[in-house]
Design a protein around this motif. Structure first.
Motif, PDB file in Angstrom:
ATOM      1  N   GLY A  96      41.315  50.036  31.928  1.00 27.96           N
ATOM      2  CA  GLY A  96      41.097  48.794  32.650  1.00 27.96           C
ATOM      3  C   GLY A  96      39.704  48.700  33.230  1.00 27.96           C
ATOM      4  O   GLY A  96      38.974  49.694  33.318  1.00 27.96           O
ATOM      5  N   TYR A  97      39.342  47.500  33.615  1.00 25.75           N
ATOM      6  CA  TYR A  97      38.056  47.262  34.278  1.00 25.75           C
ATOM      7  C   TYR A  97      38.251  46.114  35.258  1.00 25.75           C
ATOM      8  O   TYR A  97      38.867  45.095  34.922  1.00 25.75           O
ATOM      9  CB  TYR A  97      36.971  46.900  33.259  1.00 25.75           C
ATOM     10  N   PHE A  98      37.765  46.283  36.487  1.00 27.11           N
ATOM     11  CA  PHE A  98      37.881  45.261  37.528  1.00 27.11           C
ATOM     12  C   PHE A  98      36.489  44.949  38.041  1.00 27.11           C
ATOM     13  O   PHE A  98      35.863  45.777  38.696  1.00 27.11           O
ATOM     14  CB  PHE A  98      38.770  45.792  38.662  1.00 27.11           C
ATOM     15  N   GLY A  99      36.001  43.752  37.720  1.00 25.92           N
ATOM     16  CA  GLY A  99      34.720  43.287  38.231  1.00 25.92           C
ATOM     17  C   GLY A  99      34.965  42.248  39.315  1.00 25.92           C
ATOM     18  O   GLY A  99      35.536  41.193  39.051  1.00 25.92           O
ATOM     19  N   PHE A 100      34.560  42.539  40.534  1.00 25.54           N
ATOM     20  CA  PHE A 100      34.832  41.652  41.669  1.00 25.54           C
ATOM     21  C   PHE A 100      34.061  40.342  41.534  1.00 25.54           C
ATOM     22  O   PHE A 100      32.891  40.320  41.170  1.00 25.54           O
ATOM     23  CB  PHE A 100      34.437  42.352  42.973  1.00 25.54           C
ATOM     24  N   LYS A 113      34.065  41.235  29.816  1.00 26.43           N
ATOM     25  CA  LYS A 113      34.529  42.621  29.724  1.00 26.43           C
ATOM     26  C   LYS A 113      35.984  42.748  30.151  1.00 26.43           C
ATOM     27  O   LYS A 113      36.762  43.485  29.532  1.00 26.43           O
ATOM     28  CB  LYS A 113      33.640  43.525  30.582  1.00 26.43           C
ATOM     29  N   MET A 114      36.382  42.008  31.191  1.00 30.76           N
ATOM     30  CA  MET A 114      37.765  42.080  31.650  1.00 30.76           C
ATOM     31  C   MET A 114      38.732  41.502  30.623  1.00 30.76           C
ATOM     32  O   MET A 114      39.780  42.098  30.333  1.00 30.76           O
ATOM     33  CB  MET A 114      37.916  41.386  33.008  1.00 30.76           C
ATOM     34  N   HIS A 148      39.702  39.006  36.602  1.00 28.06           N
ATOM     35  CA  HIS A 148      40.719  40.048  36.743  1.00 28.06           C
ATOM     36  C   HIS A 148      42.121  39.467  36.656  1.00 28.06           C
ATOM     37  O   HIS A 148      42.953  39.911  35.862  1.00 28.06           O
ATOM     38  CB  HIS A 148      40.544  40.781  38.077  1.00 28.06           C
ATOM     39  N   HIS A 149      42.401  38.458  37.479  1.00 30.19           N
ATOM     40  CA  HIS A 149      43.745  37.893  37.502  1.00 30.19           C
ATOM     41  C   HIS A 149      44.102  37.221  36.175  1.00 30.19           C
ATOM     42  O   HIS A 149      45.189  37.423  35.637  1.00 30.19           O
ATOM     43  CB  HIS A 149      43.871  36.886  38.646  1.00 30.19           C
TER      44      HIS A 149
END
Length: 259
Positions: free
Chosen positions: A85-89, A102-103, A154-155
Motif C-alpha cells: 500500500g501507499y498513503f499520500g496525504f 500512485k495510490m 487514499h479513500h
C-alpha cells in the motif's frame, strides 16, 4: 498438509507481520515479495520457511510477469494476500496528482494483474483464497461529516479496490477461488505515522501490525466461497470512528462492512 502462502508487500507493517506469523506455522511455506532487487537484511530474512521474490512492485505494469518468473511453476497457492500500500496525504487545498496516481495504481490496478497472472499460470485453483487488504476508508456509506473530507486518492483508491475485488470474485467463483476485501484495523505503522495519524493512535484504538495479522489470519481460516466478494473488518467496529454513528450500536465482530 503443506500450504503455500504468497504475501505481496512483505517487508514492513502488516505484510512483515503476516510473513512472520505464517512462516511460523508447521508445514507452511511463505513466498514474500519486496520491491528491492535483493532480499531484505531484516524482516524475516533468516527464516528458512520464507522464500523472497525480489523486484516486485505492484505499481509496475510488469508486476504479474515478474511474479510468475520467480514462483516455481508447480507451486499451488492456498492463500494470496496483497497488502502492499501507499498513503499520500492530501487536503482540498493541496491535492497531489502524482500521489493520487500512485495510490490508484497500487491499490486498484496492480492487484488485477497480479491475480490475472497467478490464475493463468496455474498457481491459483479451486480452494485458493485471495485477500485484498483494503480499508474502512473505502466505504462510501461510512464516510461522515464527523471525519470530514480530504485524502481523495487514499479513500477513493480503496473504494476502487473494493470494486476490483467484487469483480474478481465474480470472474473467479466458477473456478472455486474465493476473493475477500478486508479492513485489517487501524495500525501503528510508519505509513500512518508519516501522514500524521499517529496523533489518533491512542484515541482511535490503533493496534500493532502483529495484532492485526493475528486477527486477519484467524479470519482467513474461516473465509471461503460463501463470503467471496464481501467486505469485512475482522477486528469489528472498535477502530472505525464512524461505525456506530452510521450503523448503530451493538455491532458484531467480525463486521461485514457496507460499500
Amino acid at each position: 498438509m503443506t500450504s503455500n502462502v504468497l504475501i505481496i508487500g512483505a517487508t514492513r507493517g502488516l505484510g512483515a507481520s503476516l510473513t512472520k506469523l505464517y512462516s511460523a506455522k508447521p508445514s507452511t511455506t511463505v513466498f514474500a515479495t519486496t520491491r528491492s532487487s535483493d532480499p531484505p537484511s531484516g524482516h524475516n530474512s533468516g527464516n528458512e520457511n520464507v522464500n523472497w521474490l525480489a523486484g516486485i512492485d505492484v505499481a509496475s505494469p510488469d508486476v504479474g510477469q515478474k511474479l510468475i518468473a520467480q514462483l516455481p511453476s508447480s507451486t499451488k497457492l492456498s492463500v494470496v494476500i496483497i497488502s502492499a500500500g501507499y498513503f499520500g496525504f492530501e487536503t482540498f487545498d493541496n491535492p497531489d496528482w502524482e500521489k493520487e496516481l500512485k495510490m490508484y495504481t497500487t491499490s486498484a490496478i496492480g492487484p488485477v494483474f497480479v491475480v490475472h497472472h497467478l490464475v493463468h499460470a496455474g498457481h491459483l485453483s479451486h480452494g485458493s483464497k485471495v485477500i485484498l487488504v483494503s480499508s474502512e476508508s473505502g466505504s462510501i456509506t461510512l464516510r461522515h461529516e464527523k471525519e470530514g473530507g480530504g485524502n481523495y486518492g487514499h479513500h477513493a483508491s480503496k473504494a476502487a479496490l473494493n470494486m476490483v475485488g467484487k469483480l474478481l470474485s465474480l470472474d473467479l467463483k466458477e473456478k472455486g477461488i474465493a476473493v475477500g476485501l478486508v479492513h485489517p484495523g487501524f495500525m501503528r505503522t510508519e505509513m500512518t505515522k508519516n501522514v500524521g495519524f499517529d496523533k489518533y493512535w491512542d484515541d482511535g484504538g490503533a493496534v500493532t501490525p502483529d495484532q492485526a495479522a493475528e486477527s486477519l489470519a484467524t479470519f482467513i481460516e474461516g473465509f471461503d466461497l460463501s463470503k467471496t466478494g464481501q467486505y469485512w473488518a475482522p477486528r469489528g467496529p472498535r477502530d472505525i470512528g464512524t461505525a456506530e454513528v452510521v450503523l448503530g450500536k451493538g455491532l458484531p465482530t467480525p463486521l461485514q462492512l457496507p460499500w
